[in-house]
Enzyme design. Structure first.
Site, PDB file in Angstrom:
ATOM      1  N   ASP A  11     -39.916  28.710  -8.552  1.00 32.03           N
ATOM      2  CA  ASP A  11     -40.165  29.557  -9.714  1.00 32.03           C
ATOM      3  C   ASP A  11     -41.591  30.103  -9.553  1.00 32.03           C
ATOM      4  O   ASP A  11     -42.380  29.559  -8.777  1.00 32.03           O
ATOM      5  CB  ASP A  11     -40.039  28.703 -10.979  1.00 32.03           C
ATOM      6  CG  ASP A  11     -40.430  29.470 -12.221  1.00 32.03           C
ATOM      7  OD1 ASP A  11     -39.975  30.618 -12.374  1.00 32.03           O
ATOM      8  OD2 ASP A  11     -41.200  28.922 -13.039  1.00 32.03           O
ATOM      9  N   ASP A  13     -43.887  31.765 -12.463  1.00 36.90           N
ATOM     10  CA  ASP A  13     -44.801  31.522 -13.592  1.00 36.90           C
ATOM     11  C   ASP A  13     -44.841  30.029 -13.921  1.00 36.90           C
ATOM     12  O   ASP A  13     -43.814  29.434 -14.238  1.00 36.90           O
ATOM     13  CB  ASP A  13     -44.310  32.282 -14.839  1.00 36.90           C
ATOM     14  CG  ASP A  13     -44.313  33.782 -14.623  1.00 36.90           C
ATOM     15  OD1 ASP A  13     -45.070  34.248 -13.753  1.00 36.90           O
ATOM     16  OD2 ASP A  13     -43.572  34.480 -15.324  1.00 36.90           O
ATOM     17  N   ASP A 170     -40.786  24.818 -13.724  1.00 35.65           N
ATOM     18  CA  ASP A 170     -41.537  24.242 -14.856  1.00 35.65           C
ATOM     19  C   ASP A 170     -40.812  24.459 -16.182  1.00 35.65           C
ATOM     20  O   ASP A 170     -41.316  24.048 -17.222  1.00 35.65           O
ATOM     21  CB  ASP A 170     -42.943  24.858 -14.956  1.00 35.65           C
ATOM     22  CG  ASP A 170     -42.894  26.281 -15.453  1.00 35.65           C
ATOM     23  OD1 ASP A 170     -42.027  27.049 -14.970  1.00 35.65           O
ATOM     24  OD2 ASP A 170     -43.699  26.643 -16.331  1.00 35.65           O
TER      25      ASP A 170
END
Ligand code: BG6
Ligand code: MG
Length: 218
Positions: A11, A13, A170
């Site tokens: 991922d 961000d 996250d």
């Protein structure tokens, strides 16, 4: 388990860089200008969520015309892009550049799987675009996370089976997508958010490649 990791699918961000803060500032400005309630707590719910779904969360059930939705999303994105101009390689989260180097040295493929339509320019500004063997972003698939489509797309581009791929995420939505399509998973953050992942680390820089490889090999 006897599993060998052939690809790391990251991922963006909150994993490779902390653009979550810039998304927050751009949404906060939009909300203030429009008189919508918004704060950092609400912002937590936008983690990993698409631009449109983010606006819907901020609207909290308020219905506005589609043209206004589009205008607000465009305004937020323009403000966000202005904030992105300041990004440099210094904004790669601690430990992540070294991890990419280590993965390359071991011959493990590297891909991105982000909900963002700004992912490619961000990787370029960070100076790491060329380290990625495949990119899945907000333009690659129709169904956003928590659907697994962007992860499957990234693995497909790499020509690596989903079960040989490991996702680093996250966001709760991202971990769900990875688990649902049978990928290995590392969650970054608190257990309440990413506890469904196979392995959880508080920060991306805590990832220890050797112990991750051993965990799946055992
Ligand atoms: C995700 C972010 O990576 O991308 C979300 O975690 C964001 O906060 C989403 O809304 C979409 O990004 P963009 O750049 O296409 O608006
Ligand atoms: Mg994220």
């Amino acid at each position: 388990m006897g599993k060998v990791i052939k690809a790391f699918i990251f991922d963006l961000d909150g994993v490779i860089t902390d653009t979550a803060e810039l998304h927050y500032r751009a949404w906060q400005k939009m909300a203030d200008d429009e008189g919508y309630f918004f704060n950092r707590e609400v912002n937590e719910r936008l983690r990993g969520v698409s631009r449109r779904a983010s606006l819907e969360i901020i609207l909290d059930g308020k219905v506005i015309p589609e043209e206004k939705m589009l205008a607000l999303m465009e305004k937020k994105n323009n403000d966000y892009k202005t904030l992105l101009e300041t990004i440099t390689s210094d904004d790669i989260l601690p430990g992540m550049y070294d991890l990419l180097i280590e993965l390359r040295a071991r011959g493990i493929k590297i891909a991105l799987a982000s909900a963002s339509r700004n992912a490619v320019p961000i990787l370029r500004k960070l100076g790491i675009y060329d380290m990625f063997d495949a990119i899945g972003d907000g333009n690659s698939v129709v169904r956003a996370k928590p659907e697994p489509d962007v992860f499957v797309h990234a693995a497909g581009q790499l020509r690596i089976a989903v079960e040989d791929s490991l996702v680093v995420e996250d966001a709760e939505a991202g971990v769900k997508g990875a688990v649902d399509c049978g990928m290995m998973s590392i969650g970054i953050g608190p257990d309440e958010r990413v506890g469904a992942a196979d392995i959880v680390y508080p920060e991306p820089g805590d990832i220890n490649l050797e112990s991750v490889i051993d965990y799946y090999k055992a």
